[in-house]
Each structure stands twice: as structure tokens, then as C-alpha cells.
Design a protein around this motif. Structure first.
Motif, PDB file in Angstrom:
ATOM      1  N   ASP A 108       0.826  -1.208   0.000  1.00  0.00           N
ATOM      2  CA  ASP A 108       0.000   0.000   0.000  1.00  0.00           C
ATOM      3  C   ASP A 108       0.860   1.256   0.000  1.00  0.00           C
ATOM      4  N   LEU A 109       2.067   1.143   0.555  1.00  0.00           N
ATOM      5  CA  LEU A 109       2.953   2.300   0.623  1.00  0.00           C
ATOM      6  C   LEU A 109       4.391   1.830   0.563  1.00  0.00           C
ATOM      7  N   VAL A 110       5.203   2.586  -0.147  1.00  0.00           N
ATOM      8  CA  VAL A 110       6.653   2.353  -0.177  1.00  0.00           C
ATOM      9  C   VAL A 110       7.320   3.598   0.395  1.00  0.00           C
ATOM     10  N   LEU A 111       8.135   3.406   1.428  1.00  0.00           N
ATOM     11  CA  LEU A 111       8.898   4.487   2.037  1.00  0.00           C
ATOM     12  C   LEU A 111      10.366   4.266   1.723  1.00  0.00           C
ATOM     13  N   VAL A 112      10.995   5.247   1.095  1.00  0.00           N
ATOM     14  CA  VAL A 112      12.401   5.157   0.698  1.00  0.00           C
ATOM     15  C   VAL A 112      13.210   6.145   1.543  1.00  0.00           C
ATOM     16  N   VAL A 113      14.201   5.618   2.270  1.00  0.00           N
ATOM     17  CA  VAL A 113      15.058   6.463   3.119  1.00  0.00           C
ATOM     18  C   VAL A 113      16.500   6.147   2.722  1.00  0.00           C
ATOM     19  N   LEU A 114      17.004   6.868   1.745  1.00  0.00           N
ATOM     20  CA  LEU A 114      18.278   6.529   1.121  1.00  0.00           C
ATOM     21  C   LEU A 114      19.251   7.699   1.101  1.00  0.00           C
ATOM     22  N   SER A 146      -3.172   2.392  -6.590  1.00  0.00           N
ATOM     23  CA  SER A 146      -3.565   3.055  -5.341  1.00  0.00           C
ATOM     24  C   SER A 146      -2.396   3.286  -4.390  1.00  0.00           C
ATOM     25  N   ALA A 147      -1.277   2.626  -4.630  1.00  0.00           N
ATOM     26  CA  ALA A 147      -0.148   2.718  -3.697  1.00  0.00           C
ATOM     27  C   ALA A 147       0.420   4.127  -3.653  1.00  0.00           C
ATOM     28  N   ARG A 148       0.859   4.533  -2.486  1.00  0.00           N
ATOM     29  CA  ARG A 148       1.526   5.818  -2.307  1.00  0.00           C
ATOM     30  C   ARG A 148       3.026   5.565  -2.100  1.00  0.00           C
ATOM     31  N   VAL A 149       3.845   6.498  -2.571  1.00  0.00           N
ATOM     32  CA  VAL A 149       5.290   6.381  -2.452  1.00  0.00           C
ATOM     33  C   VAL A 149       5.825   7.649  -1.784  1.00  0.00           C
ATOM     34  N   VAL A 150       6.577   7.475  -0.703  1.00  0.00           N
ATOM     35  CA  VAL A 150       7.178   8.594   0.013  1.00  0.00           C
ATOM     36  C   VAL A 150       8.692   8.451  -0.078  1.00  0.00           C
ATOM     37  N   ILE A 151       9.343   9.480  -0.609  1.00  0.00           N
ATOM     38  CA  ILE A 151      10.798   9.486  -0.730  1.00  0.00           C
ATOM     39  C   ILE A 151      11.346  10.501   0.271  1.00  0.00           C
ATOM     40  N   ALA A 152      12.050  10.025   1.275  1.00  0.00           N
ATOM     41  CA  ALA A 152      12.602  10.914   2.295  1.00  0.00           C
ATOM     42  C   ALA A 152      13.886  11.554   1.798  1.00  0.00           C
ATOM     43  N   PHE A 192       3.386  10.222  -5.614  1.00  0.00           N
ATOM     44  CA  PHE A 192       4.705  10.251  -4.988  1.00  0.00           C
ATOM     45  C   PHE A 192       4.843  11.547  -4.190  1.00  0.00           C
ATOM     46  N   GLN A 193       5.582  11.472  -3.085  1.00  0.00           N
ATOM     47  CA  GLN A 193       5.768  12.646  -2.241  1.00  0.00           C
ATOM     48  C   GLN A 193       7.202  12.708  -1.739  1.00  0.00           C
ATOM     49  N   PHE A 194       7.815  13.881  -1.803  1.00  0.00           N
ATOM     50  CA  PHE A 194       9.146  14.087  -1.247  1.00  0.00           C
ATOM     51  C   PHE A 194       8.998  14.596   0.184  1.00  0.00           C
ATOM     52  N   LEU A 195       9.688  13.967   1.110  1.00  0.00           N
ATOM     53  CA  LEU A 195       9.593  14.308   2.525  1.00  0.00           C
ATOM     54  C   LEU A 195      10.872  14.987   2.990  1.00  0.00           C
ATOM     55  N   GLU A 196      10.781  16.269   3.296  1.00  0.00           N
ATOM     56  CA  GLU A 196      11.900  16.967   3.920  1.00  0.00           C
ATOM     57  C   GLU A 196      11.777  16.808   5.428  1.00  0.00           C
ATOM     58  N   HIS A 197      12.873  16.519   6.074  1.00  0.00           N
ATOM     59  CA  HIS A 197      12.793  16.249   7.507  1.00  0.00           C
ATOM     60  C   HIS A 197      14.124  16.575   8.168  1.00  0.00           C
ATOM     61  N   THR A 198      14.088  16.616   9.469  1.00  0.00           N
ATOM     62  CA  THR A 198      15.272  16.856  10.292  1.00  0.00           C
ATOM     63  C   THR A 198      15.476  15.659  11.209  1.00  0.00           C
ATOM     64  N   ALA A 199      16.712  15.227  11.345  1.00  0.00           N
ATOM     65  CA  ALA A 199      16.997  14.075  12.189  1.00  0.00           C
ATOM     66  C   ALA A 199      16.703  14.384  13.649  1.00  0.00           C
ATOM     67  N   PRO A 200      16.017  13.488  14.363  1.00  0.00           N
ATOM     68  CA  PRO A 200      15.812  13.687  15.803  1.00  0.00           C
ATOM     69  C   PRO A 200      17.155  13.651  16.534  1.00  0.00           C
ATOM     70  N   PRO A 201      17.253  14.298  17.676  1.00  0.00           N
ATOM     71  CA  PRO A 201      18.513  14.262  18.439  1.00  0.00           C
ATOM     72  C   PRO A 201      18.778  12.875  19.000  1.00  0.00           C
ATOM     73  N   ALA A 202      20.043  12.469  18.983  1.00  0.00           N
ATOM     74  CA  ALA A 202      20.415  11.154  19.500  1.00  0.00           C
ATOM     75  C   ALA A 202      20.241  11.107  21.018  1.00  0.00           C
ATOM     76  N   GLU A 203      20.006   9.917  21.514  1.00  0.00           N
ATOM     77  CA  GLU A 203      19.919   9.711  22.960  1.00  0.00           C
ATOM     78  C   GLU A 203      21.302   9.915  23.575  1.00  0.00           C
ATOM     79  N   PRO A 204      21.415  10.643  24.681  1.00  0.00           N
ATOM     80  CA  PRO A 204      22.719  10.863  25.314  1.00  0.00           C
ATOM     81  C   PRO A 204      23.446   9.543  25.573  1.00  0.00           C
ATOM     82  N   GLY A 205      24.711   9.502  25.164  1.00  0.00           N
ATOM     83  CA  GLY A 205      25.509   8.314  25.376  1.00  0.00           C
ATOM     84  C   GLY A 205      25.332   7.243  24.319  1.00  0.00           C
ATOM     85  N   ARG A 206      24.402   7.462  23.381  1.00  0.00           N
ATOM     86  CA  ARG A 206      24.166   6.474  22.317  1.00  0.00           C
ATOM     87  C   ARG A 206      24.091   7.219  20.980  1.00  0.00           C
TER      88      ARG A 206
END
Length: 412
Positions: A108-114, A146-152, A192-206
């Protein structure tokens, strides 16, 4: 032009160095398929590297694959099945090989994070455009209407622990360029949709990743993917049943061996000992089955599997003798592999592993970043270590029970 070649060579070597720095960081090696067991779930295909690789976790249940399944279900109130295809070592040039003959129509959906690894290795924009266009064309032609495609898009390069200063600035400029290419290509396709995003902050110590970080990542992606799934379901009133099937094993014991949570201590120890014994930068013990190479023990941060067609080991299992390649960048069989660009492993020495019937089903190999002469390694020594790995695999194959359904569900 010379300056850009030098910069790219330096960027690739830096990336390789970072991979080896991260050898001790856990990564999932279990099944990358999350199955709800529901009769009519939403079905999602996740294609990617970077955060999808699951750095800092030991199971896909706690990595982005499992976290995204739960995040989507919370938003849609429907069960979600997800299959992940990819690896940190998958560049845009290798995506088609990783996909192989995967059927795309059931999703139903393809998410590409490349492409973070393409940005920081300074992949040329023209090469990137060609490979991204091929991927998008395939998604457009093989998914259902009907499938949606999201490209991050590629997140900020300085979100990676080792990328600061000049390396981060160069990588960010390339990431901005590649994102512009992707954004323009995505705009050509309906659904198809292009997704602009910001990386969440890493967990302290990891800094490399953690279940908490992937929970945040899953929220970022679910904000866009959940409405896309609602739209896909509204457009597809005549849904058909389809199970998210895993690899169909030709050598059945291989399936049991790869199903073991955490791998096998004896084989993991053997790979580490081989790395030290041969003075190698990497060592692995793998099973070659169909179009996939499965890493049953591996000293590198690669995940569970890779396409056999991109592996040097495909040539090892085709013969009966050890295979030694002094420089994979110059050998006719391997010089054009996109895997060279990532691992930078030039020297290869491997020997086949056989099953009970004497058929080649896997390999034992050691690898080095720098080229080495053929005489730098003893074929007899290599064969002896392969025999040790083979003996352990056959012993495990004879004693490992087929996992029950409950056991399987607990490990995916």
C-alpha cells in the motif's frame, strides 16, 4: 576535475574508516519483516540505509522497522505489516540488486530512506540522477495504482557523530544537491511525495542509535505515511490477500541457522579469531542461497543479507578451490561492483563451505582494505579455517530445531 576526484577519494576513505570505527556498534541481524497476523493489514515496504539500518539495536523489532509499524498503527488504528529491504552498505547504485525480484504490487505504501552514504561519499549528481530515476520508474510501474510512495530527503550530515568541520560541509553541499535532484524527479509522478525532515537528536551516550531514537524517527515518518496509507486504502476498495513472504531457502537448514536470535557464539568467535589470525580488516562466514548472501557471522557492521550478484563470494561458491583476489578494484569480475565504493575492501581471500551432500552452500573469507599479493596468504591455511567453519555449521544444522511460529514471531 582532478580536485573533485581527490575530494571524492578522500570522502570514500573517510566513510570506510567510520564504518570500521563502528564495528562494535550492534546492528539487527534478525528477520527484517514485521507481521501483525491480521487478516487485512496495511502493507508497507521500507527501502533504505542510514537510520533504517538499526544502528545500536539487536533486533528489527526495536529498530525503525518495528517502531514504524507501531507508530503507523497508532495513527491509522489499523494493523501494519512492514518488510525492510536495505543495509548501511547499500548505495543508490545497488538498490536494484537489493530489490531483486521483489514483487511491489502487494504494498500500500513504499517508504524510501536513502542516500546519506551517497552524500558523504560525494556521489556524482549525474550518476545519482540516473540511479534514482531508475528506482522511481520501477516503483511507478510495478506498484498498484492506489499505492503511495514517500521518498525521504537526506537529513543533515552533521547529525552523524563523526561528521564535523570540512567533512560535514562537503557532505552537506552534496546532500543539498542530491535532495534537489530527488525533489525534481519525485515531482514527475502521481502519488509520490518528497519528505523533507530533520533528524531527531540522538539519545545521550548512544550517538549511533537506540530504540528511543528510532521511536522518534518513526513519528517523523508516520506523520506523512499514515495519511498516505489512508489515501491508499480509500483508493483500493478491492484489496487482495497477500502474505509478506521471506526468502525461500534452497538449503533448508540455512533457514534454521539464520533464525537464531543473536547468531551463533562459536561462529562469531571463529570470525573474530580469523580476523586476528590472518591480520585482516574483516572476516565473515556466509551462506549463499538463491539470490542472497546471508551473513551467519560477520566482523563488519553489515546486516543480515546482501545481494549475491554484488558479492565477491558468488565466485567462490562457483568453484571447489580457494579464491584469492589481490585487488578487487582491478579484477575484471569485481571492479565495477558498487560495493567497492562503500567497503573499500580490495583484498579478498575465500574458500567454499559445503553441506552434507558436498554442495557449496557458503563461504569463509577474509578481506583487507589495502591490496595484498596472492602469496601473502596460504591456501592451505584458508581451507583449514573454512573447514572449521563448515564443521560448526554442519553441527549446528544437525542440532538446531526448526523454530515454532511463536518463536519466529518473537524474533522478527
Amino acid at each position: 576535475m582532478l580536485e573533485s576526484r581527490i575530494a571524492r577519494a578522500a570522502a570514500k576513505l573517510w566513510y570506510t574508516k567510520m564504518l570500521y570505527v563502528q564495528q562494535s556498534v550492534p546492528v539487527p541481524r534478525d528477520s527484517p519483516v514485521i507481521v501483525s497476523g491480521a487478516a487485512d493489514p496495511d502493507r508497507v515496504l521500507l527501502i533504505g540505509n542510514g537510520p533504517t539500518h538499526g544502528w545500536g539495536t539487536v533486533t528489527h523489532e526495536l529498530a525503525l522497522t518495528g517502531q514504524l509499524s507501531r507508530a503507523l498503527t497508532r495513527r491509522t488504528t489499523r494493523p501494519t505489516d512492514i518488510r525492510y529491504i536495505g543495509d548501511e552498505m547499500m548505495p543508490i547504485a545497488g538498490v536494484q540488486a537489493w530489490l531483486g525480484d521483489t514483487a511491489l504490487a502487494p504494498y500500500d505504501l513504499v517508504l524510501v530512506v536513502l542516500s546519506m552514504n551517497d552524500a558523504i561519499r560525494l556521489t556524482p549528481a549525474d550518476d545519482y540522477r540516473t540511479d534514482m530515476a531508475r528506482l522511481l520508474d520501477r516503483l511507478a510501474s510495478e506498484t498498484k495504482p492506489s499505492a503511495r510512495v514517500v521518498i525521504a530527503g537526506i537529513q543533515d550530515v552533521d547529525s552523524l557523530p563523526e561528521y564535523r568541520g570540512v567533512a560535514a560541509r562537503l557532505g552537506q553541499r552534496r546532500a543539498d544537491l542530491l535532495n534537489a535532484v530527488t525533489r525534481e524527479l519525485v515531482g514527475r509522478y502521481d502519488g509520490f511525495q518528497f519528505l523533507e525532515h530533520t533528524a531527531p537528536p540522538a539519545e545521550p551516550g548512544r550517538p549511533y542509535g537506540s530504540p528511543a531514537l528510532y521511536a522518534q524517527w518513526s513519528d517523523v515518518f508516520a506523520d506523512v505515511c499514515a495519511p498516505a496509507l489512508d489515501e491508499a486504502r480509500a483508493l483500493d476498495p478491492y484489496r487482495f490477500q497477500h502474505e509478506l513472504a521471506e526468502h525461500e531457502w534452497q538449503w533448508k537448514p540455512g533457514e534454521r541457522l539464520m533464525a537464531a536470535p543473536g547468531g551463533h557464539e562459536a561462529l562469531n568467535r571463529l570470525a573474530q579469531e580469523a580476523k586476528a589470525h590472518f591480520g585482516a580488516d574483516a572476516a565473515w562466514i556466509s551462506l549463499m542461497d538463491g539470490d542472497r548472501q546471508f551473513f551467519i557471522a560477520n566482523t563488519t557492521p553489515q546486516g543480515r543479507a546482501a545481494p549475491a550478484e554484488l558479492s565477491v563470494c558468488q565466485y567462490t561458491v562457483q568453484g571447489d578451490e580457494p579464491l584469492i583476489i589481490e585487488n578487487t578494484f582491478r579484477d575484471e569480475r569485481t571492479k565495477d561492483s558498487p560495493m567497492n565504493d562503500l567497503g573499500q575492501l580490495r583484498f579478498y581471500a575465500g574458500a567454499p563451505i559445503r553441506n552434507e551432500q558436498g554442495e557449496n552452500v557458503g563461504t569463509f573469507c577474509v578481506l583487507n582494505v589495502l591490496p595484498k599479493s596472492r602469496g601473502s596468504i596460504s591456501e592451505e591455511d584458508l581451507t583449514e579455517w573454512a573447514a572449521r567453519a563448515e564443521g560448526e555449521i554442519l553441527k549446528l544444522a544437525a542440532t538446531t530445531e526448526t523454530p515454532t511460529t511463536a518463536d519466529h514471531d518473537a524474533t522478527v
